[in-house]
Design an enzyme around this catalytic site. Structure first.
Site, PDB file in Angstrom:
ATOM      1  N   SER A 144      47.548  35.009 -64.624  1.00 53.49           N
ATOM      2  CA  SER A 144      46.228  34.374 -64.761  1.00 53.49           C
ATOM      3  C   SER A 144      45.701  34.096 -63.359  1.00 53.49           C
ATOM      4  CB  SER A 144      46.370  33.049 -65.503  1.00 53.49           C
ATOM      5  OG  SER A 144      45.201  32.266 -65.341  1.00 53.49           O
ATOM      6  N   TYR A 157      50.295  24.939 -67.690  1.00 55.56           N
ATOM      7  CA  TYR A 157      49.894  26.359 -67.583  1.00 55.56           C
ATOM      8  C   TYR A 157      49.964  26.812 -66.123  1.00 55.56           C
ATOM      9  CZ  TYR A 157      46.905  30.457 -68.727  1.00 55.56           C
ATOM     10  OH  TYR A 157      46.388  31.711 -68.927  1.00 55.56           O
TER      11      TYR A 157
HETATM   12  C1  BGC Z   1      42.860  30.810 -69.247  1.00 55.83           C
HETATM   13  C2  BGC Z   1      41.498  30.545 -69.837  1.00 55.83           C
HETATM   14  C3  BGC Z   1      40.495  30.237 -68.726  1.00 55.83           C
HETATM   15  C4  BGC Z   1      40.538  31.304 -67.669  1.00 55.83           C
HETATM   16  C5  BGC Z   1      39.611  31.028 -66.492  1.00 55.83           C
HETATM   17  C6  BGC Z   1      42.752  31.886 -68.204  1.00 55.83           C
HETATM   18  O1  BGC Z   1      44.015  32.121 -67.667  1.00 55.83           O
HETATM   19  O2  BGC Z   1      43.736  31.242 -70.295  1.00 55.83           O
HETATM   20  O3  BGC Z   1      41.581  29.452 -70.718  1.00 55.83           O
HETATM   21  O4  BGC Z   1      39.199  30.159 -69.259  1.00 55.83           O
HETATM   22  O5  BGC Z   1      41.859  31.464 -67.196  1.00 55.83           O
HETATM   23  O6  BGC Z   1      39.711  29.711 -66.036  1.00 55.83           O
END
Ligand code: BGC
Length: 256
Positions: A144, A157
């Site tokens: 991410s 996360y």
């Molecule tokens: C997350 C999303 C978020 C995006 C940008 C992703 O990794 O799962 O929830 O909107 O990142 O911030």
């Protein structure tokens, strides 16, 4: 021309969202695809149908990435069924919103188990099988933008994705001599079920869209194309990197 003919790929969380699209694209490129899922098999069956419609072959396995017994079995069954496993896409992931001061041990364990422990031990099993027969391989983690960027309210996360970034960097070095490449893809805001709450909140969605230079959310297909590239011969010399797919979101700081 199919770029992945003769290859076998495992994709975790392939019953929905980004994983579904990745599995379908890999199948279209000629790879045989192991469609991993947990829970309701409907999504995985859909993915398998889409692969078959494109002339490919998909096999559904249920494995919970947080269980080391399950992930070992997933790799073993892939080898038993297809005789090899060349490409691993660690896609399954989750997020949990909670202020840092309210985060429980259970929230922490769940997110870290799915997003970091899962890829760690599945990758270990994947590598053990390849190493035993001296075969090269490709590992692609769906990380991410939050492997780098803060995400207030999502500290678990961020921990998991930051850990996934360092796992990738470490393994690129440790597995390079085995001919195994390891890379991360860092999606930004992609329209998938992980974002349901955001997608249903017009105000938040518009605020986010204003921050994305390309002016739209990403699609799972935007991510799948990069997976195909990283799994293909063209990416033979690519290892230890994160590829950001975010419409410019991460670079977008300016004063007005
Ligand atoms: C997350 C999303 C978020 C995006 C940008 C992703 O990794 O799962 O929830 O909107 O990142 O911030």
């Amino acid at each position: 021309m199919q770029r992945l003919a003769g290859k076998v790929a495992i994709v975790t969380g392939a019953g929905s969202g980004i994983g579904k699209s990745i599995a379908e694209r890999l199948g279209c490129e000629g790879a045989k695809v192991v469609v991993d899922y947990i829970g309701d098999p409907k999504g995985a069956e859909d993915t398998q149908r889409a692969i078959e419609k494109a002339g490919g072959e998909g096999e559904i396995f249920q494995a919970d990435v947080t269980s080391s017994a399950d992930v070992r079995k997933l790799v073993e069954e892939t080898w038993n069924h297809f005789g090899t496993a060349d490409i691993l896409v660690n896609n399954a992931g989750m997020e949990h919103k909670a202020a840092f001061w309210d985060t429980t041990e259970a929230d922490y364990d769940k997110v870290l188990d799915v997003n970091l422990r899962g890829p760690y031990f599945l990758t270990q099993a994947f590598v053990q099988w390849l190493r035993a027969v001296n075969k090269p391989g490709r590992i692609i983690n769906i990380s991410s933008v939050h492997e780098d960027m803060a995400f207030p309210g999502f500290s678990t996360y961020c921990c998991s994705k930051g850990g996934l970034r360092m796992l990738m960097r470490d393994l690129a070095v440790e597995l390079g001599p085995l001919g195994i490449t390891v890379n991360n893809i860092a999606p930004g805001a992609i329209a998938t079920p992980i974002n349901t709450a955001l997608l249903n909140d017009k105000e938040k969605l518009n605020a986010l869209l204003k921050k994305i230079p390309l002016g739209r959310l990403g699609t799972p297909e935007d991510v799948a194309g990069m997976v195909v590239f990283l799994a293909s011969d063209e990416a033979a010399y690519v290892t230890g990197s994160t590829f950001v797919i975010d419409g410019g979101l991460m670079r977008n700081y300016h004063e007005q």
